[in-house]
Design an enzyme around this catalytic site. Sequence first.
Site, PDB file in Angstrom:
ATOM      1  N   ASN A  88       0.835  -1.193   0.000  1.00 39.08           N
ATOM      2  CA  ASN A  88       0.000   0.000   0.000  1.00 39.08           C
ATOM      3  C   ASN A  88       0.877   1.252   0.000  1.00 39.08           C
ATOM      4  O   ASN A  88       1.997   1.222   0.505  1.00 39.08           O
ATOM      5  CB  ASN A  88      -0.905   0.007   1.234  1.00 39.08           C
ATOM      6  CG  ASN A  88      -1.782  -1.225   1.310  1.00 39.08           C
ATOM      7  OD1 ASN A  88      -2.248  -1.730   0.302  1.00 39.08           O
ATOM      8  ND2 ASN A  88      -1.993  -1.724   2.507  1.00 39.08           N
ATOM      9  N   HIS A 101       6.244  -2.028   3.261  1.00 44.35           N
ATOM     10  CA  HIS A 101       6.099  -3.420   3.659  1.00 44.35           C
ATOM     11  C   HIS A 101       5.190  -4.140   2.688  1.00 44.35           C
ATOM     12  O   HIS A 101       4.231  -3.583   2.170  1.00 44.35           O
ATOM     13  CB  HIS A 101       5.568  -3.539   5.092  1.00 44.35           C
ATOM     14  CG  HIS A 101       4.320  -2.770   5.374  1.00 44.35           C
ATOM     15  ND1 HIS A 101       4.304  -1.389   5.514  1.00 44.35           N
ATOM     16  CD2 HIS A 101       3.052  -3.183   5.557  1.00 44.35           C
ATOM     17  CE1 HIS A 101       3.069  -0.995   5.767  1.00 44.35           C
ATOM     18  NE2 HIS A 101       2.284  -2.066   5.796  1.00 44.35           N
TER      19      HIS A 101
END
Length: 123
Positions: A88, A101
């Site tokens: 994201n 991440h």
Amino acid sequence: MSQETIFTKIINREIPADIIYEDEHTLAFKDINPQAPFHALIIPKKAIATINDVTPENSHLVGNLYVVAAKLAKQLNFADDGYRVVMNCNEHGGQTVYHIHLHMLAGKEMGWPPYQNTKKVAL
């Protein structure tokens, strides 16, 4: 924009995490709020706030996240069945921790689109 995050504290072992993989550049641990039977986060040990902050000089760290995902999928026996990886970016992209991440989800069949209540955006 490189501030200390919860991930920095996990890397430094200041807070606990269920670590499932570690190498020189990468750390992977189980998500504390799993969205699938298997849900791990794969992070670079070097803090990069968002995808927008990836540069040619640090892009190898992002590539390594995918190498680790494939390695974990094989080790945990869901490579053949399939899995999803998602990264994201910023608030509207769903990013809540500003240290890039990769979410790795497996253990069930994933639908598409992932969200049914999304609003179309004109480009």
